[in-house]
Design an enzyme around this catalytic site. Sequence first.
Site, PDB file in Angstrom:
ATOM      1  CE  LYS A  65      20.283  21.207  -1.303  1.00 18.54           C
ATOM      2  NZ  LYS A  65      20.641  19.858  -0.803  1.00 18.54           N
ATOM      3  CB  SER A  98      20.257  17.991  -3.966  1.00 17.81           C
ATOM      4  OG  SER A  98      20.421  18.080  -2.561  1.00 17.81           O
ATOM      5  CB  SER A 142      22.766  16.295  -1.272  1.00 18.19           C
ATOM      6  OG  SER A 142      21.881  15.404  -1.901  1.00 18.19           O
TER       7      SER A 142
END
Length: 568
Positions: A150, A225, A249
């Site tokens: 990420k 996210s 997330s």
Amino acid sequence: MIQEKLRQLLPEVEVDPRAISALLCGSAAAVLVLKWVGRRRIQEKMEEARRTRDLGLERMEQVAWKFKQKNPGVQTSFILSLPLVELAEKLKEGSLSPEIVLYTYIDKALAVTQEVNCVTDFIQGCEEQLRDLTKRKEKGLLYGVPISIKDHIGCKGHISTGGLVQFLGKVEEEDSVIVKVLKRQGAIPFVKTNVPQSMINYDCSNVIFGQTLNPLNHKKSPGGSSGGEGALIAGGGSLLGFGTDVAGSIRLPSSFCGLCGLKPTGNRLSKEGSEGLVTGILAFPIAVMATIGPMARDVDSLVLCMRALLCEDLFQLDPTVPPIPFNEEVYSSSKPLRIGFYDGDGYFQPSPSMKRAVQETKQLLQRAGHTVRFVTRVPAWGLSLKLKGDIMDPNLKSQVNTYRLPVVVKRIGALLLKPVVSPSTFILFQCSSRFVPNAVSLPLQAYRKEFIAKWRKLQLDVILCPALGPAFNAAATSYTNLYNVLNFPAGVVPVTTVTHMDEEELKDYRGHYGDLWDKRLKEVRAVGLPVAVQCVALPWQEELCLRFMKEVETLAHGTRQSPTYRDP
């Protein structure tokens, strides 16, 4: 009026109205110019970041093309079809080379991001790492496995944006601890993936790199996210990825994209090297810990990952992480489980497919000899954001505008809205809802203690509950954020797909209150999209959580349909 004030302040000075007008006009013009200059600088930073991203993608294309020219007979489809555990075995035994696997996944990741816009950076150091890796005598558990990470997980020589302009240009001086451990275990980080602006949205869009799409349906969100991770893995461009989770997330993108994902207990894995960015973006009214965790196509991949990470290297690099190695005995146990379950939380009424997923899984578990009983609980929490100095992504505006309301307005709003809207709406009016004092404010420790006491009283091993799904374009996260507040390990496993009957039943769906949130949560054209369930254990019992997830996956496999792409 201004002239009169000036006369009062400066009685001996003759005030010229024309001079005052000129001064005011000049000041206004200066303010506008400064705003224009500031906005232009932001635009230039974003354009530079996009150019860097595009150059990285060009580099990926070049190295993949060169490799294919030198190795025309490589069976890339075979490599891409291998599950992580099998691929890792072949890499370790030498029947597949790390070079072939890395360039195969670079090529595939490029194709996926051209379709759904999920890659933000090519980690060019992966080629140097590849050369060093082949010289090693010892091979770690993830030897030669390409992995994605990420955006905000620190990687030396690369930026970590969090979807925010203010972090552009700030190059990481060293790898985060989690990346260091992965490299020592032989894994090769090769790309970074997209996130929503501020990393606190259930969608995946920011003004720097744009919107990431769900590879299963381009009209749907991949979730947030860690949406870039979800999209890349679901599209086949990565075997194993890493996200972070502060309200769902990891679990939301995994659910939306048909993947398995694990949110560990807050400090089971190190956040050093990425935590600073999170705390710089988020301002929480309580101590909710962001956690790093893996995302993959199956539970076996998550297990292999946790075995690799929970090692001496991790405990030495970050002494704040409890030195608890992976407990094979707990994970391998065949003892029947005592499972609590619920198919609704009283805040957001589950969609027909969400409820069916839990009920069908419950029945499978009962038939397999596990004890399953109904339980109830009450979650809620709130948060606020810091976005100063950025152009706000349009997809985040309504959410942030609610967070920015003054506390007094939130309290009044909560009182006015409480009788007519769902708690999923007035949870956003933090510090005012009836649920917040019990679950979110100062007595948080007491709330956790009470929750665990009820768990113990029922003699539960784990809990089965809904995971938000299928992929929505808007969502309420009450099903996931409870376990961030409680700091329990939780994972999601896809068990079914949306059927035509689910959509027929959805025609009568009103939610608990029929408010805006309930009206927007519609599975329009969702047939074939994956639906997951959530598996939860007590703190520090990741192995038990994974064992439960594996049991669910195994039992559901006989009736589970593979997610299929539906052309929008």
